[in-house]
Design an enzyme around this catalytic site. Structure first.
Site, PDB file in Angstrom:
ATOM      1  N   GLY A  17       0.836  -1.202   0.000  1.00 11.79           N
ATOM      2  CA  GLY A  17       0.000   0.000   0.000  1.00 11.79           C
ATOM      3  C   GLY A  17       0.872   1.253   0.000  1.00 11.79           C
ATOM      4  O   GLY A  17       1.916   1.282   0.641  1.00 11.79           O
ATOM      5  N   GLY A 119       6.485  -2.427   3.351  1.00  6.94           N
ATOM      6  CA  GLY A 119       6.197  -2.845   4.718  1.00  6.94           C
ATOM      7  C   GLY A 119       6.607  -4.291   4.955  1.00  6.94           C
ATOM      8  O   GLY A 119       7.474  -4.827   4.239  1.00  6.94           O
ATOM      9  N   THR A 142       5.246   2.174   6.035  1.00  5.38           N
ATOM     10  CA  THR A 142       3.852   1.820   6.251  1.00  5.38           C
ATOM     11  C   THR A 142       3.232   2.831   7.194  1.00  5.38           C
ATOM     12  O   THR A 142       3.860   3.233   8.180  1.00  5.38           O
ATOM     13  CB  THR A 142       3.633   0.401   6.837  1.00  5.38           C
ATOM     14  OG1 THR A 142       2.301   0.325   7.365  1.00  5.38           O
ATOM     15  CG2 THR A 142       4.576   0.020   7.942  1.00  5.38           C
ATOM     16  N   ASP A 144       1.046   2.047   9.098  1.00  7.23           N
ATOM     17  CA  ASP A 144       0.667   1.269  10.288  1.00  7.23           C
ATOM     18  C   ASP A 144       1.741   1.299  11.384  1.00  7.23           C
ATOM     19  O   ASP A 144       1.452   1.024  12.545  1.00  7.23           O
ATOM     20  CB  ASP A 144       0.403  -0.198   9.918  1.00  7.23           C
ATOM     21  CG  ASP A 144      -0.637  -0.346   8.817  1.00  7.23           C
ATOM     22  OD1 ASP A 144      -1.449   0.585   8.645  1.00  7.23           O
ATOM     23  OD2 ASP A 144      -0.632  -1.376   8.133  1.00  7.23           O
ATOM     24  N   ARG A 179     -23.532  15.002  20.120  1.00 11.01           N
ATOM     25  CA  ARG A 179     -23.529  13.636  19.602  1.00 11.01           C
ATOM     26  C   ARG A 179     -22.279  12.869  20.029  1.00 11.01           C
ATOM     27  O   ARG A 179     -21.264  13.470  20.379  1.00 11.01           O
ATOM     28  CB  ARG A 179     -23.527  13.661  18.076  1.00 11.01           C
ATOM     29  CG  ARG A 179     -24.857  14.005  17.468  1.00 11.01           C
ATOM     30  CD  ARG A 179     -24.716  14.177  15.966  1.00 11.01           C
ATOM     31  NE  ARG A 179     -26.021  14.309  15.338  1.00 11.01           N
ATOM     32  CZ  ARG A 179     -26.212  14.832  14.144  1.00 11.01           C
ATOM     33  NH1 ARG A 179     -25.184  15.286  13.441  1.00 11.01           N
ATOM     34  NH2 ARG A 179     -27.425  14.904  13.641  1.00 11.01           N
ATOM     35  N   HIS A 289      -8.804   5.788   3.002  1.00 10.87           N
ATOM     36  CA  HIS A 289      -7.550   6.068   2.292  1.00 10.87           C
ATOM     37  C   HIS A 289      -7.133   7.523   2.336  1.00 10.87           C
ATOM     38  O   HIS A 289      -6.038   7.852   1.850  1.00 10.87           O
ATOM     39  CB  HIS A 289      -7.654   5.544   0.857  1.00 10.87           C
ATOM     40  CG  HIS A 289      -7.703   4.047   0.814  1.00 10.87           C
ATOM     41  ND1 HIS A 289      -8.854   3.345   1.054  1.00 10.87           N
ATOM     42  CD2 HIS A 289      -6.717   3.133   0.631  1.00 10.87           C
ATOM     43  CE1 HIS A 289      -8.598   2.052   0.990  1.00 10.87           C
ATOM     44  NE2 HIS A 289      -7.310   1.890   0.751  1.00 10.87           N
ATOM     45  N   ARG A 292      -3.793   7.767   3.682  1.00  4.59           N
ATOM     46  CA  ARG A 292      -2.624   7.387   2.879  1.00  4.59           C
ATOM     47  C   ARG A 292      -2.303   8.408   1.800  1.00  4.59           C
ATOM     48  O   ARG A 292      -1.253   8.309   1.143  1.00  4.59           O
ATOM     49  CB  ARG A 292      -2.884   6.024   2.215  1.00  4.59           C
ATOM     50  CG  ARG A 292      -3.020   4.872   3.181  1.00  4.59           C
ATOM     51  CD  ARG A 292      -2.167   3.704   2.770  1.00  4.59           C
ATOM     52  NE  ARG A 292      -2.379   3.273   1.428  1.00  4.59           N
ATOM     53  CZ  ARG A 292      -3.022   2.155   1.057  1.00  4.59           C
ATOM     54  NH1 ARG A 292      -3.516   1.360   1.999  1.00  4.59           N
ATOM     55  NH2 ARG A 292      -3.150   1.822  -0.194  1.00  4.59           N
TER      56      ARG A 292
HETATM   57  O1  F6P Z   1      -1.037  -1.400   5.521  1.00  7.84           O
HETATM   58  C1  F6P Z   1      -1.523  -0.153   5.158  1.00  7.84           C
HETATM   59  C2  F6P Z   1      -3.026  -0.153   5.063  1.00  7.84           C
HETATM   60  O2  F6P Z   1      -3.471   1.143   4.753  1.00  7.84           O
HETATM   61  C3  F6P Z   1      -3.738  -0.689   6.305  1.00  7.84           C
HETATM   62  O3  F6P Z   1      -3.772   0.241   7.347  1.00  7.84           O
HETATM   63  C4  F6P Z   1      -5.076  -1.053   5.729  1.00  7.84           C
HETATM   64  O4  F6P Z   1      -5.689  -2.078   6.483  1.00  7.84           O
HETATM   65  C5  F6P Z   1      -4.739  -1.556   4.354  1.00  7.84           C
HETATM   66  O5  F6P Z   1      -3.471  -1.027   4.029  1.00  7.84           O
HETATM   67  C6  F6P Z   1      -5.729  -1.172   3.306  1.00  7.84           C
HETATM   68  O6  F6P Z   1      -5.366  -1.772   2.102  1.00  7.84           O
HETATM   69  P1  F6P Z   1      -6.033  -1.432   0.699  1.00  7.84           P
HETATM   70  O7  F6P Z   1      -5.397  -0.157   0.196  1.00  7.84           O
HETATM   71  O8  F6P Z   1      -5.677  -2.581  -0.148  1.00  7.84           O
HETATM   72  O9  F6P Z   1      -7.488  -1.248   0.920  1.00  7.84           O
END
Ligand code: F6P
Length: 368
Positions: A17, A119, A142, A144, A179, A289, A292
């Site tokens: 990823g 990763g 990563t 993560d 909420r 995402h 990311r």
């Molecule tokens: O490992 C990085 C990550 O963003 C994780 O946090 C998440 O579970 C996974 O990849 C999501 O993957 P994809 O982009 O394939 O949905």
């Protein structure tokens, strides 16, 4: 290659990823490589490009101006494991070992070394390719942050920044409407994004995969805040969080990936249960995402640049089979096989968890 022969040509790829900072690493590798007279080949779409022979020459002009750019100019894939290669055979997906193809292109392109940025999945593949005679240097990436061998992976800080900003925004609307706001964040089996993002954003509850939560503790927490006059709550949930005696919520399974499990959905489950069992109006947001995408934070740009520069130095010094790692504030190198031996997970004794407890954050557990 002999000890005295200098390396002349390297390959570089980004696997798994994507995350902010990949381009900064590519730049950090390629610029000093060119200055040292090396040619650089950019392999496209991670290991997929190595198996299928997709690559481009990377010149200085290609790696100039990319420091702040998110994603990866080389493309990436989390379905390109040469040892777990999915192919459609008469409408059915079958898995093959295509590692010989990877070695074929490595040799055909005349590579003396390959810098693999990725990763744990990428590092597992790198170790096996190393055993086949390829000279690999790893760079840990990563959002993560779940690699034990390095204090931090690049991309994590950028993801935490996004989470903390999102929680800031949820705070204002949560308090206007009184909420409970549940936010689900990524991280796979590790809770670092939820922990650090939740701490940075001032979440009232943080739920982690490593600390299975108690539903009653969670309900009491949000109800008590209401009783005390704080008529809203923010619950930051890691995608891998699970209740005591419960299971992680799996969104989908994809056998084309080395790890077929795609997590997701716990945020909605938590929100629905809070609403049903407390009567409090509850909404959920899945950040997905967004964590990311976009430009890396200054911290990630600096870390990525240092990782890239140290990775090319390892290659030039023929320290193959090693991965760069951050230890304290120093970049060091560790053997790839040691780097993948253990996943880095949150422990209840972690200083960030302790600090969270001290400022009143609930982790959905009864005791420390
Ligand atoms: O490992 C990085 C990550 O963003 C994780 O946090 C998440 O579970 C996974 O990849 C999501 O993957 P994809 O982009 O394939 O949905």
């Amino acid at each position: 290659m002999g000890k005295s022969t200098r390396i002349k040509r390297i390959g570089i790829l980004t696997g798994g990823g994507d995350c902010p900072g990949l381009n900064a690493v590519i730049r950090g590798v390629a610029k000093p490589a060119h200055d040292n007279g090396l040619s650089v080949m950019g392999i496209l779409d991670g290991f997929e490009g190595l198996v299928e022979g997709k690559a481009i020459e990377l010149y200085n002009k290609d790696v100039s101006g990319i420091l702040a750019r998110g994603g990866t100019i080389l493309g990436s894939s989390n379905k390109g494991d040469p040892y777990h290669w999915p192919e459609d055979v008469d409408g059915e997906i079958k898995i093959f070992d295509r590692s010989k193809n990877a070695k074929k292109y490595y040799d055909a392109w005349g590579l003396d070394a390959l810098i693999a940025i990725g990763g744990d999945g990428t590092m597992h593949i790198s170790r096996k390719l190393g055993e086949m005679g390829m000279n690999i240097v790893g760079v840990p990436k990563t959002i993560d942050n779940d690699l034990e061998a390095t204090d931090l992976t690049f991309g994590h800080d950028s993801a935490v920044y996004v989470v903390s900003e999102a929680i800031d925004r949820l705070h204002t609307t949560a308090s206007s409407h009184h909420r409970v706001m549940v936010i689900e964040v990524m991280g796979r089996y590790a809770g670092w994004i939820a922990l650090n993002g939740g701490l940075a954003g001032g979440a009232d509850v943080i739920l982690l995969p490593e600390m299975p939560f108690d539903w009653d503790v969670l309900y009491d927490r949000v109800v008590n805040r209401n009783i005390m006059g704080k008529r809203f709550s923010i619950v930051c949930v890691a995608e891998g969080a699970k209740p005591k005696n419960g299971k992680m919520v799996v969104k989908a399974k994809d056998i084309k990936r080395t790890d077929p499990i795609q997590l997701g959905g716990i945020g909605e489950v938590v929100a629905k249960n809070i609403s049903k069992n407390t009567g409090l109006e509850t909404r959920f947001t899945v950040l997905g995402h967004l964590q990311r995408g976009g430009s890396p934070t200054p911290f990630d740009r600096i870390l990525s640049t240092k990782f890239g520069v140290n990775a090319i130095n390892l290659a030039i010094n023929k320290q193959f089979g090693h991965m760069v790692a951050l230890k304290g504030n120093q970049i060091q190198s560790v053997r790839i096989e040691d780097a993948i031996a253990k996943q880095k997970l949150v422990t209840p004794g972690d200083q960030a968890v302790q600090a969270g407890h001290a400022v009143g954050i609930s982790f959905g557990t009864k005791s420390l």
